[in-house]
Design an enzyme around this catalytic site. Structure first.
Site, PDB file in Angstrom:
ATOM      1  N   ASP A  67       1.479 -12.000  -3.112  1.00  0.00           N
ATOM      2  CA  ASP A  67       1.318 -12.106  -1.659  1.00  0.00           C
ATOM      3  C   ASP A  67      -0.135 -12.348  -1.247  1.00  0.00           C
ATOM      4  OD1 ASP A  67       0.548  -9.578  -2.488  1.00  0.00           O
ATOM      5  OD2 ASP A  67       2.046  -8.500  -1.342  1.00  0.00           O
ATOM      6  N   ASN A 136       6.588   3.225   2.091  1.00  0.00           N
ATOM      7  CA  ASN A 136       7.874   3.047   2.769  1.00  0.00           C
ATOM      8  C   ASN A 136       8.873   2.280   1.914  1.00  0.00           C
ATOM      9  OD1 ASN A 136       6.828   0.477   2.812  1.00  0.00           O
ATOM     10  ND2 ASN A 136       6.931   0.205   5.023  1.00  0.00           N
ATOM     11  N   HIS A 138       8.301  -0.652   0.357  1.00  0.00           N
ATOM     12  CA  HIS A 138       8.161  -2.111   0.303  1.00  0.00           C
ATOM     13  C   HIS A 138       7.681  -2.553  -1.085  1.00  0.00           C
ATOM     14  CE1 HIS A 138       3.748  -1.921   1.894  1.00  0.00           C
ATOM     15  NE2 HIS A 138       3.677  -2.394   0.660  1.00  0.00           N
ATOM     16  N   GLU A 143       9.081  -5.813   3.594  1.00  0.00           N
ATOM     17  CA  GLU A 143       9.153  -4.541   4.310  1.00  0.00           C
ATOM     18  C   GLU A 143      10.610  -4.133   4.529  1.00  0.00           C
ATOM     19  OE1 GLU A 143       6.589  -2.803   4.802  1.00  0.00           O
ATOM     20  OE2 GLU A 143       4.926  -3.849   5.778  1.00  0.00           O
TER      21      GLU A 143
HETATM   22  C1  GLP Z   1       0.393  -3.393  -0.452  1.00  0.00           C
HETATM   23  C2  GLP Z   1       0.760  -4.636  -1.298  1.00  0.00           C
HETATM   24  C3  GLP Z   1       1.767  -4.298  -2.364  1.00  0.00           C
HETATM   25  C4  GLP Z   1       1.351  -3.000  -3.025  1.00  0.00           C
HETATM   26  C5  GLP Z   1       1.535  -1.856  -2.069  1.00  0.00           C
HETATM   27  C6  GLP Z   1       1.050  -0.514  -2.599  1.00  0.00           C
HETATM   28  O1  GLP Z   1       0.633  -3.546   0.882  1.00  0.00           O
HETATM   29  N1  GLP Z   1       1.198  -5.770  -0.572  1.00  0.00           N
HETATM   30  O2  GLP Z   1       1.871  -5.372  -3.284  1.00  0.00           O
HETATM   31  O3  GLP Z   1       2.160  -2.771  -4.157  1.00  0.00           O
HETATM   32  O4  GLP Z   1       0.968  -2.146  -0.808  1.00  0.00           O
HETATM   33  O5  GLP Z   1      -0.320  -0.454  -2.637  1.00  0.00           O
HETATM   34  P1  GLP Z   1      -1.157   0.651  -3.390  1.00  0.00           P
HETATM   35  O6  GLP Z   1      -1.023   0.343  -4.846  1.00  0.00           O
HETATM   36  O7  GLP Z   1      -2.562   0.464  -2.907  1.00  0.00           O
HETATM   37  O8  GLP Z   1      -0.574   1.961  -3.021  1.00  0.00           O
END
Ligand code: GLP
Length: 241
Positions: A67, A136, A138, A143
């Site tokens: 992404d 959440n 995702h 989402e």
């Molecule tokens: C972000 C990214 C995801 C990631 C998630 C968790 O928004 N788009 O690809 O896996 O949130 O992030 P973190 O590893 O910092 O908790």
């Protein structure tokens, strides 16, 4: 789902790096699906070490990221392109031409999404897809919603995600409200999926991903339908299992 519970984040990072290294060693032309966020940073450090010590070679490896924020250029320090260069690509012997991240500045978003999916199909799909998980539930920027999209698409970010990601920006107002993300179809087509999660804050989402009902309101639960998923979590994230 195969679940591996580690003592802490450090061990999680090593176990995840070893899983990834196995794919790289068994297929020098592997297509790796990569992720951003706090979770994979330790794993990327470990992969850099392995590469520097000659254990793994990235010269013929291709990567495809999940992404990118809309409106941030690759030079913006919070863009996912910058993150990947800074945390991995600048430190390993990969050819940057073989690293793909959606273009958040594309003039024609629809075209960008179509081309991104065509590129992945052209490469023959990913051999392994690394995923983090949002608080959440995702995955990438898919989402929780009543419907999910299969292909790469433009999406709005939920308040939860904007708040969670604000820690990387100077203020919450700077967090983009939209992003391009690979869809659930693209993710599920990967031959293998590795999910990593660390810390108590992820415990609820991990529980729902592993044991919950399959629902688009918990995108990570979809992974229960994939035949080769390895979930690597530390004890804190595994607390509710
Ligand atoms: C972000 C990214 C995801 C990631 C998630 C968790 O928004 N788009 O690809 O896996 O949130 O992030 P973190 O590893 O910092 O908790």
């Amino acid at each position: 789902m195969k679940i591996i519970i580690t003592k802490n984040y450090e061990e999680l990072s090593k176990v995840a790096a070893n899983e990834m290294a196995e794919t790289i060693k068994s297929n020098p032309k592997a297509i790796l699906g990569l992720a951003t966020g706090g979770s994979p940073i330790g794993m990327y450090k470990e992969l850099i070490r392995m590469n520097k010590e000659g254990e793994i070679d990235f010269s013929t490896i291709t990567t495809v990221n999940l992404d990118e924020y809309i409106g941030l250029s690759g030079e913006h320090t919070q863009s996912y392109r910058y993150f990947m260069n800074d945390n991995l690509f600048n430190h390993i012997n990969i050819d940057k031409k073989n690293t793909y991240v959606p273009n958040g500045l594309a003039e024609n978003i629809e075209e960008e999404c179509k081309n991104y999916d065509a590129k992945i199909a052209d490469l023959g799909g990913t051999d392994v897809q690394l995923l983090g998980i949002g608080n959440n539930g995702h995955i990438a920027f898919n989402e929780p919603d009543q419907e999910l999209v299969a292909g790469t698409h433009l999406t709005g970010l939920t308040e939860d995600t904007i708040k969670a990601n604000a820690r990387f920006f100077d203020s919450i107002d700077e967090v983009p409200k939209t992003a391009l993300t690979m869809g659930l179809g693209g993710i599920m087509k990967s031959k293998k999926i590795i999910v990593i999660a660390s810390g108590e804050g992820k415990a609820e989402a991990v529980k729902a991903m592993v044991n919950g009902k399959i629902s688009t309101n918990m995108p990570a639960s979809m992974l229960q339908m994939h035949r080769d998923v390895v979930v690597i979590i530390d004890e804190a994230a595994a607390k509710l299992l």
